[in-house]
Design a protein around this motif. Structure first.
Motif, PDB file in Angstrom:
ATOM      1  N   UNK A 190       0.848  -1.185   0.000  1.00 44.24           N
ATOM      2  CA  UNK A 190       0.000   0.000   0.000  1.00 44.24           C
ATOM      3  C   UNK A 190       0.881   1.231   0.000  1.00 44.24           C
ATOM      4  N   UNK A 191       0.251   2.393  -0.106  1.00 45.01           N
ATOM      5  CA  UNK A 191       1.046   3.615  -0.160  1.00 45.01           C
ATOM      6  C   UNK A 191       0.346   4.750   0.568  1.00 45.01           C
ATOM      7  N   UNK A 192       1.170   5.679   1.020  1.00 49.66           N
ATOM      8  CA  UNK A 192       0.661   6.911   1.607  1.00 49.66           C
ATOM      9  C   UNK A 192       1.178   8.071   0.767  1.00 49.66           C
ATOM     10  N   UNK A 193       0.255   8.893   0.338  1.00 45.29           N
ATOM     11  CA  UNK A 193       0.581  10.086  -0.454  1.00 45.29           C
ATOM     12  C   UNK A 193       0.904  11.216   0.516  1.00 45.29           C
ATOM     13  N   UNK A 194       2.050  11.863   0.328  1.00 42.95           N
ATOM     14  CA  UNK A 194       2.496  12.945   1.198  1.00 42.95           C
ATOM     15  C   UNK A 194       3.053  14.089   0.351  1.00 42.95           C
ATOM     16  N   UNK A 195       3.195  15.242   0.975  1.00 42.20           N
ATOM     17  CA  UNK A 195       3.830  16.378   0.309  1.00 42.20           C
ATOM     18  C   UNK A 195       5.318  16.064   0.097  1.00 42.20           C
ATOM     19  N   UNK A 196       5.888  16.503  -1.017  1.00 44.45           N
ATOM     20  CA  UNK A 196       7.321  16.270  -1.245  1.00 44.45           C
ATOM     21  C   UNK A 196       8.204  16.761  -0.096  1.00 44.45           C
ATOM     22  N   UNK A 197       7.830  17.862   0.537  1.00 42.52           N
ATOM     23  CA  UNK A 197       8.639  18.368   1.658  1.00 42.52           C
ATOM     24  C   UNK A 197       8.600  17.403   2.849  1.00 42.52           C
ATOM     25  N   UNK A 198       7.486  16.746   3.035  1.00 44.93           N
ATOM     26  CA  UNK A 198       7.392  15.759   4.117  1.00 44.93           C
ATOM     27  C   UNK A 198       8.261  14.548   3.797  1.00 44.93           C
ATOM     28  N   UNK A 199       8.221  14.107   2.555  1.00 45.03           N
ATOM     29  CA  UNK A 199       9.068  12.975   2.139  1.00 45.03           C
ATOM     30  C   UNK A 199      10.534  13.314   2.394  1.00 45.03           C
ATOM     31  N   UNK A 200      10.935  14.525   2.058  1.00 44.21           N
ATOM     32  CA  UNK A 200      12.326  14.921   2.283  1.00 44.21           C
ATOM     33  C   UNK A 200      12.658  14.907   3.776  1.00 44.21           C
ATOM     34  N   UNK A 201      11.745  15.352   4.604  1.00 46.97           N
ATOM     35  CA  UNK A 201      11.976  15.318   6.055  1.00 46.97           C
ATOM     36  C   UNK A 201      12.095  13.888   6.567  1.00 46.97           C
ATOM     37  N   UNK A 202      11.310  12.981   5.993  1.00 49.38           N
ATOM     38  CA  UNK A 202      11.434  11.561   6.366  1.00 49.38           C
ATOM     39  C   UNK A 202      12.807  11.043   5.941  1.00 49.38           C
ATOM     40  N   UNK A 203      13.222  11.352   4.722  1.00 49.57           N
ATOM     41  CA  UNK A 203      14.548  10.926   4.226  1.00 49.57           C
ATOM     42  C   UNK A 203      15.669  11.450   5.128  1.00 49.57           C
ATOM     43  N   UNK A 225      15.464  12.170   8.225  1.00 45.56           N
ATOM     44  CA  UNK A 225      15.182  11.836   9.624  1.00 45.56           C
ATOM     45  C   UNK A 225      15.013  13.111  10.441  1.00 45.56           C
ATOM     46  N   UNK A 226      14.190  14.006   9.888  1.00 43.34           N
ATOM     47  CA  UNK A 226      13.990  15.328  10.480  1.00 43.34           C
ATOM     48  C   UNK A 226      12.522  15.549  10.870  1.00 43.34           C
ATOM     49  N   UNK A 227      11.884  14.490  11.345  1.00 44.35           N
ATOM     50  CA  UNK A 227      10.508  14.590  11.839  1.00 44.35           C
ATOM     51  C   UNK A 227      10.588  14.611  13.362  1.00 44.35           C
TER      52      UNK A 227
END
Length: 159
Positions: free
Chosen positions: A33-46, A48-50
């Motif tokens: 499955x997948x979760x759609x997120x904002x590109x800026x959120x994906x970058x924060x996940x990459x 490790x800045x959450x």
């Protein structure tokens, strides 16, 4: 009609399927499955800045826990011995895909466990990133979970 339904008796009452006479087999199911997120959120996940911590590590634990507890949340689902769980995340520009593979040796399949792992893992991601995903009204207009499906299911005899 109820004779064709495996989870109801002759009177239409819900029942668990009796798998006692079935032979044990090695089984594997994979769900995605997948979760759609904002590109800026994906970058924060990459990066490790959450603020809540490592998103993927936490989602992995959530997925495995969900697999192990599927029988407690899905009515009429058998408690099965889980022999292995694998999780794989794929980060794209605007989404994270989670694939969960579950293995068991027993009398019934493990596709519900794989599906529970995927949906719970994706829900954990949402929970971890919701502060980054909210708009000015506190809503989530770009966030969604979807495309959840069983992608493979196998069983093989132990003999």
């Amino acid at each position: 009609m109820s004779e064709d339904l495996t989870h109801t008796d002759e009177e239409g009452n819900v029942q668990m399927v009796d798998v006692g006479d079935k032979p044990d087999t090695a089984r594997r199911a994979v769900a995605r499955g997948e979760i759609q997120l904002q590109p800026s959120t994906i970058q924060s996940v990459r990066d490790d800045d959450i603020g809540k911590g490592n998103v993927l590590a936490t989602a992995r634990v959530g997925a495995v826990q969900a697999v192990k507890h599927t029988w407690e949340t899905i009515p009429m689902c058998h408690q099965i011995p889980i022999t292995n769980v694998e999780t794989d995340f794929d980060l794209r520009e605007d989404r994270i895909t989670l694939e969960v593979a579950v293995e068991t040796t027993g009398k019934t399949g493990c596709e519900m466990e794989a599906l529970e792992g995927v949906t719970s893992g994706l829900n954990v991601i949402w929970d971890m990133v919701k502060a980054a995903e909210k708009d000015e009204d506190g809503q989530y207009p770009e966030t969604s979970i979807g495309e959840v499906r069983v992608v493979t299911k196998r069983k093989r005899s132990l003999q």
